[in-house]
Design a protein around this motif. Structure first.
Motif, PDB file in Angstrom:
ATOM      1  N   SER A  26       0.835  -1.206   0.000  1.00  0.00           N
ATOM      2  CA  SER A  26       0.000   0.000   0.000  1.00  0.00           C
ATOM      3  C   SER A  26       0.869   1.255   0.000  1.00  0.00           C
ATOM      4  CB  SER A  26      -0.963  -0.002   1.187  1.00  0.00           C
ATOM      5  OG  SER A  26      -0.283   0.192   2.408  1.00  0.00           O
ATOM      6  N   TYR A  27       1.986   1.228   0.720  1.00  0.00           N
ATOM      7  CA  TYR A  27       2.907   2.365   0.711  1.00  0.00           C
ATOM      8  C   TYR A  27       3.609   2.501  -0.634  1.00  0.00           C
ATOM      9  CZ  TYR A  27       2.488   3.997   5.472  1.00  0.00           C
ATOM     10  OH  TYR A  27       2.015   4.572   6.628  1.00  0.00           O
ATOM     11  N   LEU A  28       3.938   1.385  -1.267  1.00  0.00           N
ATOM     12  CA  LEU A  28       4.566   1.447  -2.592  1.00  0.00           C
ATOM     13  C   LEU A  28       3.633   2.091  -3.608  1.00  0.00           C
ATOM     14  CD1 LEU A  28       6.359  -2.016  -2.764  1.00  0.00           C
ATOM     15  CD2 LEU A  28       7.396   0.239  -2.447  1.00  0.00           C
ATOM     16  N   ILE A  29       2.369   1.743  -3.558  1.00  0.00           N
ATOM     17  CA  ILE A  29       1.391   2.347  -4.472  1.00  0.00           C
ATOM     18  C   ILE A  29       1.253   3.839  -4.186  1.00  0.00           C
ATOM     19  CG2 ILE A  29      -1.061   2.411  -5.106  1.00  0.00           C
ATOM     20  CD1 ILE A  29      -1.057  -0.656  -4.609  1.00  0.00           C
ATOM     21  N   ALA A  30       1.159   4.200  -2.916  1.00  0.00           N
ATOM     22  CA  ALA A  30       0.992   5.610  -2.551  1.00  0.00           C
ATOM     23  C   ALA A  30       2.219   6.439  -2.945  1.00  0.00           C
ATOM     24  CB  ALA A  30       0.723   5.738  -1.051  1.00  0.00           C
ATOM     25  N   PHE A  31       3.423   5.934  -2.672  1.00  0.00           N
ATOM     26  CA  PHE A  31       4.629   6.662  -3.065  1.00  0.00           C
ATOM     27  C   PHE A  31       4.778   6.696  -4.583  1.00  0.00           C
ATOM     28  CE2 PHE A  31       6.314   6.040   1.338  1.00  0.00           C
ATOM     29  CZ  PHE A  31       6.475   7.392   1.607  1.00  0.00           C
ATOM     30  N   GLY A  32       4.371   5.642  -5.253  1.00  0.00           N
ATOM     31  CA  GLY A  32       4.384   5.639  -6.721  1.00  0.00           C
ATOM     32  C   GLY A  32       3.498   6.736  -7.279  1.00  0.00           C
ATOM     33  N   TYR A  33       2.341   6.912  -6.669  1.00  0.00           N
ATOM     34  CA  TYR A  33       1.459   8.005  -7.081  1.00  0.00           C
ATOM     35  C   TYR A  33       2.132   9.356  -6.864  1.00  0.00           C
ATOM     36  CZ  TYR A  33      -1.934  11.681  -6.677  1.00  0.00           C
ATOM     37  OH  TYR A  33      -2.572  12.878  -6.813  1.00  0.00           O
ATOM     38  N   CYS A  34       2.793   9.527  -5.740  1.00  0.00           N
ATOM     39  CA  CYS A  34       3.478  10.797  -5.445  1.00  0.00           C
ATOM     40  C   CYS A  34       4.550  11.094  -6.487  1.00  0.00           C
ATOM     41  CB  CYS A  34       4.089  10.767  -4.049  1.00  0.00           C
ATOM     42  SG  CYS A  34       2.885  10.721  -2.718  1.00  0.00           S
ATOM     43  N   VAL A  35       5.319  10.084  -6.855  1.00  0.00           N
ATOM     44  CA  VAL A  35       6.367  10.267  -7.860  1.00  0.00           C
ATOM     45  C   VAL A  35       5.752  10.595  -9.218  1.00  0.00           C
ATOM     46  CG1 VAL A  35       8.186   9.060  -9.147  1.00  0.00           C
ATOM     47  CG2 VAL A  35       8.065   8.851  -6.662  1.00  0.00           C
ATOM     48  N   ALA A  36       4.687   9.899  -9.591  1.00  0.00           N
ATOM     49  CA  ALA A  36       4.025  10.182 -10.869  1.00  0.00           C
ATOM     50  C   ALA A  36       3.437  11.590 -10.892  1.00  0.00           C
ATOM     51  CB  ALA A  36       2.926   9.146 -11.123  1.00  0.00           C
ATOM     52  N   ASP A  37       2.875  12.029  -9.785  1.00  0.00           N
ATOM     53  CA  ASP A  37       2.323  13.380  -9.713  1.00  0.00           C
ATOM     54  C   ASP A  37       3.429  14.425  -9.823  1.00  0.00           C
ATOM     55  OD1 ASP A  37       0.192  15.176  -9.534  1.00  0.00           O
ATOM     56  OD2 ASP A  37       0.372  15.327  -7.354  1.00  0.00           O
ATOM     57  N   ALA A  38       4.576  14.167  -9.198  1.00  0.00           N
ATOM     58  CA  ALA A  38       5.708  15.087  -9.287  1.00  0.00           C
ATOM     59  C   ALA A  38       6.236  15.163 -10.718  1.00  0.00           C
ATOM     60  CB  ALA A  38       6.816  14.649  -8.331  1.00  0.00           C
ATOM     61  N   MET A  39       6.328  14.029 -11.369  1.00  0.00           N
ATOM     62  CA  MET A  39       6.775  14.027 -12.766  1.00  0.00           C
ATOM     63  C   MET A  39       5.793  14.767 -13.659  1.00  0.00           C
ATOM     64  SD  MET A  39       8.297  10.151 -12.963  1.00  0.00           S
ATOM     65  CE  MET A  39       8.486  10.181 -14.724  1.00  0.00           C
ATOM     66  N   SER A  40       4.522  14.614 -13.372  1.00  0.00           N
ATOM     67  CA  SER A  40       3.497  15.320 -14.140  1.00  0.00           C
ATOM     68  C   SER A  40       3.605  16.829 -13.957  1.00  0.00           C
ATOM     69  CB  SER A  40       2.111  14.826 -13.706  1.00  0.00           C
ATOM     70  OG  SER A  40       1.104  15.571 -14.322  1.00  0.00           O
ATOM     71  N   ALA A  41       3.887  17.270 -12.737  1.00  0.00           N
ATOM     72  CA  ALA A  41       4.037  18.706 -12.482  1.00  0.00           C
ATOM     73  C   ALA A  41       5.238  19.264 -13.241  1.00  0.00           C
ATOM     74  CB  ALA A  41       4.200  18.965 -10.984  1.00  0.00           C
ATOM     75  N   GLY A  42       6.332  18.538 -13.249  1.00  0.00           N
ATOM     76  CA  GLY A  42       7.504  18.964 -14.005  1.00  0.00           C
ATOM     77  C   GLY A  42       7.242  18.985 -15.498  1.00  0.00           C
ATOM     78  N   TYR A  43       6.537  17.984 -15.981  1.00  0.00           N
ATOM     79  CA  TYR A  43       6.201  17.927 -17.406  1.00  0.00           C
ATOM     80  C   TYR A  43       5.311  19.099 -17.825  1.00  0.00           C
ATOM     81  CZ  TYR A  43       4.372  16.253 -21.834  1.00  0.00           C
ATOM     82  OH  TYR A  43       4.015  16.155 -23.156  1.00  0.00           O
ATOM     83  N   ARG A  44       4.363  19.456 -16.961  1.00  0.00           N
ATOM     84  CA  ARG A  44       3.484  20.599 -17.284  1.00  0.00           C
ATOM     85  C   ARG A  44       4.292  21.883 -17.438  1.00  0.00           C
ATOM     86  NH1 ARG A  44      -0.137  18.130 -13.603  1.00  0.00           N
ATOM     87  NH2 ARG A  44       0.668  19.419 -11.920  1.00  0.00           N
ATOM     88  N   VAL A  45       5.269  22.071 -16.573  1.00  0.00           N
ATOM     89  CA  VAL A  45       6.111  23.272 -16.683  1.00  0.00           C
ATOM     90  C   VAL A  45       6.921  23.228 -17.981  1.00  0.00           C
ATOM     91  CG1 VAL A  45       8.060  24.511 -15.660  1.00  0.00           C
ATOM     92  CG2 VAL A  45       6.234  23.660 -14.201  1.00  0.00           C
ATOM     93  N   MET A  46       7.475  22.066 -18.301  1.00  0.00           N
ATOM     94  CA  MET A  46       8.289  21.950 -19.514  1.00  0.00           C
ATOM     95  C   MET A  46       7.453  22.137 -20.777  1.00  0.00           C
ATOM     96  SD  MET A  46      11.426  21.651 -18.711  1.00  0.00           S
ATOM     97  CE  MET A  46      12.233  21.088 -20.178  1.00  0.00           C
TER      98      MET A  46
END
Length: 103
Positions: A26-46
């Motif tokens: 459950s923690y792996l899924i939750a942290f995976g979501y956090c990493v994907a959301d962070a990558m998405s935020a960076g991609y939006r800026v780029m």
């Protein structure tokens, strides 16, 4: 929706003592979501239009800042703080229901 994945660790914490094998996944899924959301935020800026100027910083620096900010915020708000509170509450409840005496 992806937003619900950030809170799956709370389900794992809630059932920690009944199903201990669910906690780590459950923690792996939750942290995976956090990493994907962070990558998405960076991609939006780029992907922003080059005509939009935020500051003198390069787009890659702005994308890194946005990604790190999102990762820290999501990690604390969605995973660490709620998981710790649920674990603390559950542990305190088990201690209160046990026969042990607090000094």
């Amino acid at each position: 929706e992806g937003i619900r994945c950030g809170y799956v660790n709370e389900v794992g914490e809630s059932f920690r003592y009944q199903y201990p094998r669910l906690v780590v996944p459950s923690y792996l899924i939750a942290f995976g979501y956090c990493v994907a959301d962070a990558m998405s935020a960076g991609y939006r800026v780029m992907s922003e239009d080059d005509n939009i100027k935020r500051s003198e910083e390069s787009k890659s620096v702005q994308a890194c800042i946005a990604g790190i900010d999102t990762l820290l915020w999501q990690g604390l708000a969605s995973v660490a703080i709620p998981g710790a509170l649920i674990n603390f509450k559950r542990s305190f409840r088990l201690l209160a229901n046990s026969d042990s005496k607090l000094i």
